[in-house]
Design a protein around this motif. Sequence first.
Motif, short mmCIF file in Angstrom:
data_model
loop_
_atom_site.label_atom_id
_atom_site.label_comp_id
_atom_site.label_asym_id
_atom_site.label_seq_id
_atom_site.Cartn_x
_atom_site.Cartn_y
_atom_site.Cartn_z
N ALA A 59 2.57 -0.67 -1.03
CA ALA A 59 1.71 -1.74 -0.56
C ALA A 59 2.55 -2.70 0.27
O ALA A 59 3.75 -2.90 -0.01
CB ALA A 59 1.08 -2.46 -1.75
N GLY A 60 1.92 -3.31 1.26
CA GLY A 60 2.66 -4.21 2.13
C GLY A 60 3.31 -5.37 1.40
O GLY A 60 4.39 -5.84 1.79
N SER A 61 2.68 -5.81 0.31
CA SER A 61 3.18 -6.98 -0.41
C SER A 61 4.48 -6.71 -1.17
O SER A 61 5.17 -7.66 -1.55
CB SER A 61 2.11 -7.48 -1.39
OG SER A 61 1.77 -6.45 -2.30
N VAL A 62 4.81 -5.44 -1.38
CA VAL A 62 6.02 -5.11 -2.15
C VAL A 62 7.03 -4.32 -1.33
O VAL A 62 8.15 -4.09 -1.81
CB VAL A 62 5.68 -4.33 -3.44
CG1 VAL A 62 4.64 -5.07 -4.25
CG2 VAL A 62 5.23 -2.91 -3.13
N LYS A 63 6.67 -3.92 -0.14
CA LYS A 63 7.55 -3.09 0.67
C LYS A 63 8.86 -3.82 0.93
O LYS A 63 8.86 -5.00 1.29
CB LYS A 63 6.87 -2.72 1.98
CG LYS A 63 7.48 -1.54 2.68
CD LYS A 63 6.56 -1.04 3.80
CE LYS A 63 7.07 0.25 4.39
NZ LYS A 63 6.16 0.79 5.44
N GLY A 64 9.96 -3.12 0.73
CA GLY A 64 11.27 -3.72 0.91
C GLY A 64 11.83 -4.37 -0.33
O GLY A 64 13.01 -4.71 -0.39
N ARG A 65 10.98 -4.56 -1.34
CA ARG A 65 11.43 -5.19 -2.60
C ARG A 65 11.34 -4.22 -3.78
O ARG A 65 12.16 -4.28 -4.69
CB ARG A 65 10.58 -6.42 -2.91
CG ARG A 65 10.63 -7.50 -1.84
CD ARG A 65 9.93 -8.77 -2.30
NE ARG A 65 8.50 -8.55 -2.54
CZ ARG A 65 7.91 -8.78 -3.72
NH1 ARG A 65 8.61 -9.20 -4.76
NH2 ARG A 65 6.60 -8.59 -3.85
N PHE A 66 10.36 -3.34 -3.77
CA PHE A 66 10.13 -2.39 -4.86
C PHE A 66 10.54 -0.99 -4.39
O PHE A 66 10.35 -0.64 -3.22
CB PHE A 66 8.67 -2.36 -5.28
CG PHE A 66 8.17 -3.60 -5.99
CD1 PHE A 66 8.93 -4.76 -6.04
CD2 PHE A 66 6.93 -3.59 -6.60
CE1 PHE A 66 8.46 -5.90 -6.69
CE2 PHE A 66 6.44 -4.70 -7.26
CZ PHE A 66 7.21 -5.86 -7.29
N THR A 67 11.03 -0.20 -5.34
CA THR A 67 11.38 1.19 -5.06
C THR A 67 10.83 2.08 -6.17
O THR A 67 11.14 1.86 -7.35
CB THR A 67 12.89 1.37 -4.95
OG1 THR A 67 13.41 0.52 -3.92
CG2 THR A 67 13.23 2.83 -4.61
N ILE A 68 10.03 3.06 -5.78
CA ILE A 68 9.51 4.02 -6.74
C ILE A 68 10.38 5.27 -6.68
O ILE A 68 10.84 5.68 -5.60
CB ILE A 68 8.02 4.35 -6.45
CG1 ILE A 68 7.43 5.21 -7.57
CG2 ILE A 68 7.85 5.01 -5.09
CD1 ILE A 68 5.91 5.40 -7.46
N SER A 69 10.62 5.86 -7.83
CA SER A 69 11.43 7.08 -7.88
C SER A 69 10.95 7.93 -9.06
O SER A 69 10.17 7.47 -9.89
CB SER A 69 12.91 6.75 -8.03
OG SER A 69 13.16 6.04 -9.23
N ARG A 70 11.41 9.17 -9.09
CA ARG A 70 11.01 10.05 -10.18
C ARG A 70 12.20 10.90 -10.61
O ARG A 70 13.05 11.24 -9.78
CB ARG A 70 9.82 10.91 -9.77
CG ARG A 70 10.07 11.87 -8.64
CD ARG A 70 8.76 12.42 -8.08
NE ARG A 70 8.06 13.24 -9.06
CZ ARG A 70 6.76 13.54 -8.96
NH1 ARG A 70 6.05 13.08 -7.96
NH2 ARG A 70 6.19 14.32 -9.87
N ASP A 71 12.22 11.21 -11.89
CA ASP A 71 13.22 12.12 -12.45
C ASP A 71 12.45 13.31 -13.00
O ASP A 71 11.85 13.24 -14.06
CB ASP A 71 14.01 11.41 -13.56
CG ASP A 71 15.14 12.26 -14.10
OD1 ASP A 71 15.04 13.50 -14.05
OD2 ASP A 71 16.12 11.69 -14.59
N ASN A 72 12.47 14.39 -12.25
CA ASN A 72 11.67 15.55 -12.64
C ASN A 72 12.15 16.17 -13.95
O ASN A 72 11.36 16.71 -14.71
CB ASN A 72 11.68 16.57 -11.52
CG ASN A 72 10.90 16.11 -10.30
OD1 ASN A 72 9.96 15.32 -10.42
ND2 ASN A 72 11.31 16.57 -9.14
N ALA A 73 13.43 16.08 -14.22
CA ALA A 73 13.96 16.65 -15.46
C ALA A 73 13.45 15.90 -16.68
O ALA A 73 13.32 16.48 -17.77
CB ALA A 73 15.48 16.63 -15.43
N LYS A 74 13.17 14.61 -16.51
CA LYS A 74 12.70 13.78 -17.62
C LYS A 74 11.21 13.51 -17.55
O LYS A 74 10.68 12.79 -18.40
CB LYS A 74 13.46 12.45 -17.64
CG LYS A 74 14.94 12.59 -17.91
CD LYS A 74 15.61 11.22 -17.95
CE LYS A 74 17.10 11.35 -18.24
NZ LYS A 74 17.77 10.03 -18.29
N ASN A 75 10.55 14.06 -16.53
CA ASN A 75 9.11 13.81 -16.34
C ASN A 75 8.81 12.32 -16.38
O ASN A 75 7.86 11.86 -17.03
CB ASN A 75 8.29 14.54 -17.42
CG ASN A 75 8.38 16.03 -17.29
OD1 ASN A 75 8.57 16.56 -16.20
ND2 ASN A 75 8.28 16.71 -18.41
#
Length: 114
Positions: A59-75
């Motif tokens: 979302a524009g309001s969080v871009k540059g401040r928030f980072t989403i990531s995933r760890d597939n091994a840990k689901n």
Amino acid sequence: VQLQASGGGLVQPGGSLRLSCAASGNIFSINTMGWYRQAPGKQRELVATIDRYSSTSYAGSVKGRFTISRDNAKNTVYLQMNSLKPEDTSVYFCNLSPPRMNYWGQGTQVTVSS
């Protein structure tokens, strides 16, 4: 199935938090996951998504401040939140994107205040 978010808390403006959400393997590996938030008196909004190839959107309001990531091994899917602002105060949820009604958990409260 419910997806339970964790890691919320009280933080001062400018601070950081990392949220986590663990999902069962059979829904995690093939779906786009999303973080959502809902502030009091407001509609739930989509904050960030990550697909099975780790392509992300924000979302524009969080871009540059928030980072989403995933760890597939840990689901597990994460939301790293930096430079937090008072307007980020909300209950944060994880779900698929688009969301499934029966996957909503209780969320985790994030409060940004001095």
